[in-house]
Design a protein around this motif. Structure first.
Motif, short mmCIF file in Angstrom:
data_model
loop_
_atom_site.label_atom_id
_atom_site.label_comp_id
_atom_site.label_asym_id
_atom_site.label_seq_id
_atom_site.Cartn_x
_atom_site.Cartn_y
_atom_site.Cartn_z
N ASN A 103 0.79 -1.24 0.00
CA ASN A 103 0.00 0.00 0.00
C ASN A 103 0.82 1.29 0.00
O ASN A 103 0.42 2.27 -0.63
N PRO A 104 1.97 1.35 0.70
CA PRO A 104 2.73 2.60 0.69
C PRO A 104 3.14 3.06 -0.71
O PRO A 104 3.32 4.26 -0.93
N SER A 105 3.29 2.13 -1.64
CA SER A 105 3.63 2.50 -3.02
C SER A 105 2.39 2.67 -3.89
O SER A 105 2.43 3.36 -4.90
N LEU A 106 1.29 2.04 -3.47
CA LEU A 106 0.10 2.00 -4.29
C LEU A 106 -0.85 3.17 -4.01
O LEU A 106 -1.51 3.68 -4.92
N TYR A 107 -0.92 3.58 -2.76
CA TYR A 107 -1.84 4.65 -2.36
C TYR A 107 -1.11 6.00 -2.40
O TYR A 107 0.03 6.11 -1.94
N LYS A 108 -1.78 7.01 -2.91
CA LYS A 108 -1.18 8.34 -2.96
C LYS A 108 -1.01 8.92 -1.56
O LYS A 108 -0.09 9.69 -1.31
N LYS A 109 -1.91 8.56 -0.66
CA LYS A 109 -1.84 9.08 0.70
C LYS A 109 -2.10 7.94 1.69
O LYS A 109 -3.12 7.27 1.61
N MET A 110 -1.17 7.74 2.60
CA MET A 110 -1.31 6.69 3.62
C MET A 110 -1.59 7.32 4.97
O MET A 110 -1.02 8.35 5.32
N PRO A 111 -2.46 6.68 5.78
CA PRO A 111 -2.76 7.23 7.11
C PRO A 111 -1.69 6.91 8.15
O PRO A 111 -1.80 7.33 9.30
N PHE A 112 -0.67 6.15 7.76
CA PHE A 112 0.43 5.83 8.67
C PHE A 112 1.62 5.40 7.83
O PHE A 112 1.50 5.15 6.63
N ASP A 113 2.80 5.34 8.44
CA ASP A 113 4.02 4.91 7.76
C ASP A 113 4.46 3.59 8.39
O ASP A 113 4.99 3.58 9.50
N PRO A 114 4.23 2.48 7.70
CA PRO A 114 4.56 1.17 8.29
C PRO A 114 6.02 1.05 8.74
O PRO A 114 6.31 0.42 9.76
N SER A 115 6.94 1.66 7.99
CA SER A 115 8.36 1.53 8.31
C SER A 115 8.74 2.30 9.57
O SER A 115 9.75 2.00 10.21
N LYS A 116 7.93 3.29 9.95
CA LYS A 116 8.25 4.11 11.12
C LYS A 116 7.30 3.86 12.29
O LYS A 116 7.68 4.06 13.45
N ASP A 117 6.08 3.45 11.99
CA ASP A 117 5.04 3.42 13.03
C ASP A 117 4.77 2.03 13.60
O ASP A 117 4.01 1.90 14.57
N LEU A 118 5.37 1.00 13.00
CA LEU A 118 5.12 -0.37 13.47
C LEU A 118 6.43 -1.13 13.62
O LEU A 118 7.37 -0.94 12.84
N ILE A 119 6.48 -2.00 14.63
CA ILE A 119 7.65 -2.86 14.86
C ILE A 119 7.30 -4.29 14.46
O ILE A 119 6.33 -4.87 14.97
N PRO A 120 8.04 -4.90 13.53
CA PRO A 120 7.82 -6.31 13.21
C PRO A 120 8.18 -7.22 14.38
O PRO A 120 9.20 -7.01 15.05
N ILE A 121 7.33 -8.20 14.65
CA ILE A 121 7.58 -9.16 15.74
C ILE A 121 8.01 -10.51 15.16
O ILE A 121 9.06 -11.03 15.50
N THR A 122 7.18 -11.08 14.29
CA THR A 122 7.56 -12.31 13.60
C THR A 122 6.62 -12.56 12.43
O THR A 122 5.48 -12.09 12.43
N ASN A 123 7.13 -13.27 11.44
CA ASN A 123 6.28 -13.78 10.36
C ASN A 123 5.49 -14.96 10.92
O ASN A 123 5.96 -15.67 11.80
N LEU A 124 4.26 -15.14 10.43
CA LEU A 124 3.40 -16.23 10.91
C LEU A 124 3.12 -17.27 9.83
O LEU A 124 3.16 -18.47 10.10
N LEU A 125 2.82 -16.81 8.64
CA LEU A 125 2.55 -17.71 7.51
C LEU A 125 3.15 -17.10 6.24
O LEU A 125 3.21 -15.87 6.11
N ARG A 126 3.58 -17.95 5.34
CA ARG A 126 4.03 -17.50 4.01
C ARG A 126 3.43 -18.48 3.00
O ARG A 126 3.89 -19.61 2.86
N VAL A 127 2.38 -18.01 2.32
CA VAL A 127 1.55 -18.90 1.51
C VAL A 127 1.73 -18.62 0.02
O VAL A 127 1.60 -17.47 -0.42
N PRO A 128 2.02 -19.65 -0.79
CA PRO A 128 2.12 -19.44 -2.23
C PRO A 128 0.79 -19.01 -2.84
O PRO A 128 -0.28 -19.31 -2.30
#
Length: 326
Positions: A103-128
């Motif tokens: 979404n950060p590349s797709l939407y012209k305006k984002m209501p938050f910045d994932p890279s600054k506003d969220l901390i990754p904890i762990t991946n849970l699933l990776r599905v083909p």
């Protein structure tokens, strides 16, 4: 050795006190209900990971972990709510990759910045993802499908679970790599898209293995290729895109655990450790097997690097394909 100045001693003391305070806070966490926001409607693929994780965290940590489905805005609304919440470990996020790296590349305006506003904890699933076609489409493999799409001279469409979803972007990656003329038809979720595919209203779609597998097993759709790096154990006879001649088409729908930036590191580490413990249990191992996912539990640091790499990848796909939010 020189003696520390009074100011240096004060700063070291403050740092030690803060460290002990954060550690003590983590030991007592959770001491109230924890809300786990899923920024999608109930019953979606994110729930497949979120609900068993929340259930076991409730049992193991002796406090309620409550799922809060907040759909809308391509996952942006619920994700932004978590990003703006108090960073005390009591509001967490489990989501697909879309609002984090697409979404950060797709939407012209984002209501938050994932890279600054969220901390990754762990991946849970990776599905083909799987490319499937309605039985009426006169193609049984990728080469035949590409030839058929070319014959349509721009009058060909593909469905997805919605704009900005991994399904949509995998379609755009496929379109960009092949140079095919295809029109994207977004739906509000996998279920209505699959319904129209089964009804013959759209000829093909990309979807996660989680959602489309029942219809593959029933023979209601043709399977063309899978987007994983290697063949799926659930579909051992189906080639990857690479095997079919398109090595650049590698894509996964992944689902991750996040917290608001500012959440104390000891709490992040505690959530990570407890979650990885759950992921190694038979109940979650079965979910991994049923969805065609490998075990992807990781450290917060490694997951953060993975998220950064995915952001770069999908930003490039958005730019090269010219994809926009419909």
């Amino acid at each position: 050795m020189r003696h520390l100045s009074r100011g240096s001693k004060f700063l070291l003391g403050m740092f030690a006190a803060a460290t002990l305070s954060a550690s003590a806070f983590a030991q007592s966490w959770p001491n109230s209900t924890v809300t786990v926001v899923v920024p999608w409607p109930p019953g979606g693929p994110s729930d497949i990971a979120a609900r068993p994780i929340a259930k076991r965290l409730t049992e193991d940590l002796k406090q309620p972990f409550v799922i809060d489905n907040r759909g809308g805005g391509g996952g942006n609304i619920g994700s932004a709510a978590v990003a703006r919440s108090k960073p005390d470990g009591n509001t967490l996020l489990i989501t697909s990759s879309a609002p984090i790296v697409i979404n950060p590349s797709l939407y012209k305006k984002m209501p938050f910045d994932p890279s600054k506003d969220l901390i990754p904890i762990t991946n849970l699933l990776r599905v083909p993802l799987v490319l499937v076609a309605h039985p009426s489409v006169p193609a049984n493999n990728l080469n035949e499908l590409i030839a058929y799409i070319k014959e349509q001279k721009g009058q060909f469409s593909y469905a997805s679970a919605g704009s900005g979803t991994p399904q949509h972007m995998t379609g755009e990656l496929f379109r960009s790599v092949t140079g095919l003329e295809m029109t994207h038809v977004p739906y509000k979720g996998s279920a209505p898209a699959i319904s129209d595919l089964l009804g013959g209203h759209v000829p093909v779609m990309f979807d996660s293995m989680i959602a489309i597998m029942p219809h593959i097993k029933s023979g209601k759709v043709k399977v063309i290729a899978v987007s994983s790096e290697k063949r799926s154990e659930l579909l051992p006879d189906v080639p990857t895109f690479a095997e079919a001649g398109l090595p650049a088409v590698v894509s996964y729908a992944w689902y991750g655990f996040f917290a608001p930036t500012g959440t104390p590191k000891p709490i992040i580490d505690k959530i990570n450790a407890e979650t990885l413990k759950i992921m190694k249990q038979p109940e979650f191992q079965k979910i991994l097997a049923d969805t065609g996912s490998d075990f992807v539990g990781d450290t917060p640091e490694n997951f953060a690097k993975f998220v950064k790499d995915e952001s770069v990848k999908w930003s490039k796909v958005v730019k090269e394909s010219g994809a926009t939010v419909d």
